[in-house]
Motif scaffolding. Sequence first.
Motif, PDB file in Angstrom:
ATOM      1  N   ASP A  48      -0.042  -9.523  -4.139  1.00  0.00           N
ATOM      2  CA  ASP A  48       1.271  -9.365  -3.504  1.00  0.00           C
ATOM      3  C   ASP A  48       1.122  -9.118  -2.006  1.00  0.00           C
ATOM      4  N   ALA A  49       0.149  -8.293  -1.625  1.00  0.00           N
ATOM      5  CA  ALA A  49      -0.065  -8.018  -0.199  1.00  0.00           C
ATOM      6  C   ALA A  49      -0.481  -9.281   0.544  1.00  0.00           C
ATOM      7  N   ARG A  50      -1.344 -10.079  -0.056  1.00  0.00           N
ATOM      8  CA  ARG A  50      -1.765 -11.327   0.592  1.00  0.00           C
ATOM      9  C   ARG A  50      -0.585 -12.267   0.770  1.00  0.00           C
ATOM     10  N   LYS A  51       0.289 -12.314  -0.219  1.00  0.00           N
ATOM     11  CA  LYS A  51       1.464 -13.183  -0.119  1.00  0.00           C
ATOM     12  C   LYS A  51       2.401 -12.706   0.990  1.00  0.00           C
ATOM     13  N   LEU A  52       2.604 -11.395   1.088  1.00  0.00           N
ATOM     14  CA  LEU A  52       3.500 -10.870   2.110  1.00  0.00           C
ATOM     15  C   LEU A  52       2.933 -11.060   3.510  1.00  0.00           C
ATOM     16  N   LEU A  53       1.622 -10.945   3.657  1.00  0.00           N
ATOM     17  CA  LEU A  53       1.008 -11.103   4.968  1.00  0.00           C
ATOM     18  C   LEU A  53       1.145 -12.520   5.496  1.00  0.00           C
ATOM     19  N   ARG A  54       1.341 -13.478   4.621  1.00  0.00           N
ATOM     20  CA  ARG A  54       1.492 -14.875   5.047  1.00  0.00           C
ATOM     21  C   ARG A  54       2.918 -15.212   5.461  1.00  0.00           C
ATOM     22  N   LYS A  55       3.856 -14.307   5.204  1.00  0.00           N
ATOM     23  CA  LYS A  55       5.249 -14.585   5.516  1.00  0.00           C
ATOM     24  C   LYS A  55       5.590 -14.138   6.930  1.00  0.00           C
ATOM     25  N   PRO A  57       7.492 -12.056   9.683  1.00  0.00           N
ATOM     26  CA  PRO A  57       8.213 -10.772   9.760  1.00  0.00           C
ATOM     27  C   PRO A  57       9.626 -10.979  10.278  1.00  0.00           C
ATOM     28  N   ILE A  58      10.563 -10.292   9.687  1.00  0.00           N
ATOM     29  CA  ILE A  58      11.970 -10.402  10.064  1.00  0.00           C
ATOM     30  C   ILE A  58      12.480  -9.013  10.419  1.00  0.00           C
ATOM     31  N   THR A  59      13.048  -8.885  11.596  1.00  0.00           N
ATOM     32  CA  THR A  59      13.606  -7.613  12.052  1.00  0.00           C
ATOM     33  C   THR A  59      15.119  -7.730  12.122  1.00  0.00           C
ATOM     34  N   PRO A  60      15.853  -6.895  11.414  1.00  0.00           N
ATOM     35  CA  PRO A  60      17.317  -6.976  11.455  1.00  0.00           C
ATOM     36  C   PRO A  60      17.853  -6.751  12.861  1.00  0.00           C
ATOM     37  N   ALA A  61      18.943  -7.390  13.162  1.00  0.00           N
ATOM     38  CA  ALA A  61      19.562  -7.243  14.482  1.00  0.00           C
ATOM     39  C   ALA A  61      20.069  -5.815  14.671  1.00  0.00           C
ATOM     40  N   ALA A  66      12.186   2.754  16.063  1.00  0.00           N
ATOM     41  CA  ALA A  66      11.902   3.513  14.843  1.00  0.00           C
ATOM     42  C   ALA A  66      11.646   2.590  13.664  1.00  0.00           C
ATOM     43  N   PHE A  67      12.430   1.529  13.550  1.00  0.00           N
ATOM     44  CA  PHE A  67      12.266   0.600  12.440  1.00  0.00           C
ATOM     45  C   PHE A  67      10.952  -0.160  12.549  1.00  0.00           C
ATOM     46  N   ARG A  68      10.599  -0.576  13.761  1.00  0.00           N
ATOM     47  CA  ARG A  68       9.386  -1.378  13.942  1.00  0.00           C
ATOM     48  C   ARG A  68       8.108  -0.549  13.830  1.00  0.00           C
ATOM     49  N   ALA A  69       8.170   0.714  14.231  1.00  0.00           N
ATOM     50  CA  ALA A  69       6.956   1.532  14.245  1.00  0.00           C
ATOM     51  C   ALA A  69       6.696   2.247  12.932  1.00  0.00           C
ATOM     52  N   ALA A  70       7.694   2.361  12.070  1.00  0.00           N
ATOM     53  CA  ALA A  70       7.553   3.165  10.849  1.00  0.00           C
ATOM     54  C   ALA A  70       6.435   2.697   9.925  1.00  0.00           C
ATOM     55  N   GLY A 221       7.862  -9.463   4.824  1.00  0.00           N
ATOM     56  CA  GLY A 221       6.615  -9.984   5.355  1.00  0.00           C
ATOM     57  C   GLY A 221       5.551  -8.912   5.563  1.00  0.00           C
ATOM     58  N   PRO A 222       4.801  -8.993   6.657  1.00  0.00           N
ATOM     59  CA  PRO A 222       3.718  -8.026   6.916  1.00  0.00           C
ATOM     60  C   PRO A 222       4.200  -6.580   7.002  1.00  0.00           C
TER      61      PRO A 222
END
Length: 318
Positions: A48-55, A57-61, A66-70, A221-222
């Motif tokens: 699952d981790a390998r699959k997510l790392l290939r996607k 990254p999406i950051t909500p508007a 705080a959201f990016r560093a958590a 994603g990652p």
Amino acid sequence: MSAVGYTAVAGQIVAVTAGAPLLTGWMRQVRARLEGRAGAGVLQPWRDARKLLRKEPITPAGTGPAFRAAPALLVATTVVTAALVPLLSTDTPVSGHADLIVVVSLIALGTLALALAGLDTGTAFGGMGASREMTVAALVEPTILLSVFALSIPAGTTNIPAIVTGAVDEPARLASPAGLLAVAALAVAVLAETGRIPVDNPSTHLELTMIHEAMVLEYAGPDLALVELGAQMRLTLLLGLVSSLFVPWGIATTGSWAALAVALVLLAAKLVLLGAVLAAAEVFWAKVRLFRVPELLAGSFLLALLAVAASYFLTGAS
């Protein structure tokens, strides 16, 4: 400090980081077998981790730092805590810094980072999950402090490696009323801190019950891979802390390569056993109602408080 001490620190970090997904996969496999299912296999969390790392990254508007560093902060605080807690050896270069207050503060910092990330999204789910998480943390963190503090009274220090060394030399401490009360309180606190049944269900997305999942719904994603890895590492770390405090035999107390190798094998065996017991218990347990969770955690806090009182009087009587 010898090379064995530095190797022990590196070994603890690698064991927690690389072993966390395996422990999660093992627990899922045990639960699947007990429920009559085949299960996805012990290595599924790594897949699952390998699959997510290939996607992507999406950051909500509208989200901020705080959201990016958590996610990174959650993993970083867990790695530092893994280096401090004596999982393999009590004789390391950082043993003098492994104070109870520092360890609990680092754990709380990761929890706070996720709560701020949930609030930063501005969604109803994020705010709800953050509110619930901080309510749980307000009762869990003092319980962890008092549980370990009960063991620190006979040791005369809040340094965790010193507490573990004292428990190895005097095992009668762990069989005392204070030790039994402390392990019961700490066990409930670990279940709540890691979001396990009966406090939370890590495999559900029902808005009426979820706590941890509500804060991380916007990750993908990652970033989601880091959040899941951080949660798995915290579970591994806290189970390792419980085993070090209450089943400390096998932990290296000297700078010996042979003792370090034995400690690594025994740590893996303890985590496998604790993971299997926890997974088996979750099959038969039901999640308590959300409004009953504070009552459960208040009960664990009372047990920890009784453990401190018992430890104080027993130490004074001796």
